[in-house]
Write an enzyme that holds these catalytic residues in place. Sequence first.
Site, PDB file in Angstrom:
ATOM      1  N   HIS A 188       0.841  -1.193   0.000  1.00  0.00           N
ATOM      2  CA  HIS A 188       0.000   0.000   0.000  1.00  0.00           C
ATOM      3  C   HIS A 188       0.874   1.240   0.000  1.00  0.00           C
ATOM      4  CE1 HIS A 188       0.568   1.639   4.110  1.00  0.00           C
ATOM      5  NE2 HIS A 188       0.830   0.390   4.439  1.00  0.00           N
ATOM      6  N   CYS A 189       0.289   2.367  -0.444  1.00  0.00           N
ATOM      7  CA  CYS A 189       0.946   3.658  -0.310  1.00  0.00           C
ATOM      8  C   CYS A 189       0.028   4.541   0.517  1.00  0.00           C
ATOM      9  CB  CYS A 189       1.269   4.263  -1.679  1.00  0.00           C
ATOM     10  SG  CYS A 189      -0.168   4.568  -2.703  1.00  0.00           S
ATOM     11  N   ALA A 190       0.028   5.832   0.282  1.00  0.00           N
ATOM     12  CA  ALA A 190      -0.712   6.737   1.149  1.00  0.00           C
ATOM     13  C   ALA A 190      -2.220   6.657   0.953  1.00  0.00           C
ATOM     14  CB  ALA A 190      -0.244   8.172   0.918  1.00  0.00           C
ATOM     15  N   THR A 191      -2.665   6.233  -0.231  1.00  0.00           N
ATOM     16  CA  THR A 191      -4.094   6.282  -0.516  1.00  0.00           C
ATOM     17  C   THR A 191      -4.652   5.011  -1.131  1.00  0.00           C
ATOM     18  OG1 THR A 191      -3.687   7.180  -2.735  1.00  0.00           O
ATOM     19  CG2 THR A 191      -3.973   8.768  -0.937  1.00  0.00           C
ATOM     20  N   ARG A 192      -3.789   4.103  -1.537  1.00  0.00           N
ATOM     21  CA  ARG A 192      -4.286   2.968  -2.312  1.00  0.00           C
ATOM     22  C   ARG A 192      -3.634   1.654  -1.919  1.00  0.00           C
ATOM     23  NH1 ARG A 192      -1.900   5.696  -7.678  1.00  0.00           N
ATOM     24  NH2 ARG A 192      -1.973   7.487  -6.304  1.00  0.00           N
TER      25      ARG A 192
END
Length: 631
Positions: free
Chosen positions: A25-29
Amino acid sequence: MDHKGMASAILKNVGGAENVVHLGHCATRLRFTLANEDKPNMEALKGVPGVLSVVKGSQFQVVVGNQVIEVYDELLKLGGFDSQSGSAAEKGGNKGDKSKKKIGPVILDFLVSVFQPLIPAMAGAGILKSLLLLLATLNLVDKTGQTYLILTFISSSVFYFLPILVALTVATKMKVNHIVAAAAMSVLLFPDMTKLMSEGANFLSFSITNVNYTSQVFPSILGVLFYACMEKMFTRISPKPIRVFFIPMMALLFTVPVTLLILGPVGFTLGTYLTTAVLFIFNQFGWVAVGLLAAILPFMIATGMHKAMTPYVVNSVTSTGKEFLMLPALLAHNMAESAACFAVAIRTKNSGLRALAISSGISAIFGISEPALYGITLQKKRVLISIVISCFVGGATLGLFSVAGSTVVSPSLASISMFINPDNGRNFMYAISGLFVSYVLSFVLTLILWKEEIEKSGERPGKNVQQTADTSGLDVVVGEGIGLKQPVPGTVIPLSEVKDEVFSSKAMGDGIAVVPSKGELYAPADGTIQIVYRTQHALAMLVGGGVELLFHIGIDTVKLRGQHFETLVKAGDEVKAGDLLMRFNVEGIIEAGYDPVAITIVTNKDQYVVTKADAEQIERGTLMLVTPVIN
């Protein structure tokens, strides 16, 4: 929000845990690597409460916004994934479907994994070799002296033992014992073995082809791929008490003869055919081929496709001692990038952009073009046009004179001696001529074509929207809306120009993007820090009592795992307008191959509308307004 229910629905509609090869995952997805990309139910995923968007590309991405960490943690529990690898399919799930992944990205990823670790050694040895050629040409060293010979051996040994170095990187990529793999390929260079082959060798009555494997890459690649199959097979069937010697013994016993009899000659022939094919293209199209390759290099480098040329360049240089296509094209490109940056530095009135352009121009002239490419070229269309034209003309000039490079290194001012050819004294002079054409043309065209006011996010020429962060009075209330200042110094661009579909389509929310001139993120208003992401490349903030802001630095920079980022706040901190929230290394991000664009969006887009401030408000420092939706 029911994060467990949301995670369950997402997992079900991506094809179940057995279809997940990797989860991150990253910051939003959420980022999925799937065994079978045809299994996900796209419509059902988009209908899951909390899912903002679904993006299908090199990775399968499900955008969930600021709750990504909670949903990710629930997915780890539900799917039984390893928190480090995020993988279920690799541990016994649906492995057979991996072949359904697109072959192009798989091959490119393999080539990058094999050759990228070798670049420092080859570059160091290559530049040393080119410097020795320069010193010898100027009669500054005795070519028969032992000092010169030893220095030459240092350079030559890297390429001589290339099969062993390649074996190490291929084995690392295939996740098998890299020491045993290197040992298997070392037989190809073993003096007694090479002597036996030259005299006529056979194994079990099968004749062994006499091949000179020094400096070859394809025989080693094929040999280690076969070794990986052998190691994995014998690991499955070997009794555990004798694995420590049985697996390497049996893998060597099968791999080395098969490599000597079949894979080695096939790999050698493959490399020969590849070099012959590229030289055929050069001979047929001549200078045009070099010019066209140079012209498309900005796009190839931006997508990573230039890495696919590495095996050819290595094989051509090590087998023939020279390369006519890629190295001259790279010389034209690197010089054009450098010159364009210096032209931008002269024309711009923005001190931050000038500093970025100068540093990027210096990097490019020394063979590192990524800072210029990502920081300047791809952000400014007219600069890109200037560079494409200059690359074509400069590359065509080099091709017209059949300029050839002799070392595997990115051509630059420091390595220009790589074009010295003792058998062709004009090669170096022609290389200098091509360098001069590319540099001067790019510099002049950029000075003429690029006008700073045209780059202003679609505003009328002359309107100043290129603000830098001001630490005073940043929280401005305008009517019923909240006025926000620019959080990152640099050039403002619309979200539509961000090279990421999730942000450019405003699936996450509306806002702004900034091409940073300085790696600092400031609070655009008073508020509270909600989330600081583990990889430090993003954070969320609550302002005005209800506006949820997301600051995201760079595209795909989650893969940097926090490198080049330093957050100065933590979740729960109360901050004032103008407080410094984060520092990040713009040049470091660019050199790592990532776009450093800084994105600020309002994530609760159903509750607030984002509008651009008018000229008067911009003069007072307000960049955008966030207004509540009236139902």
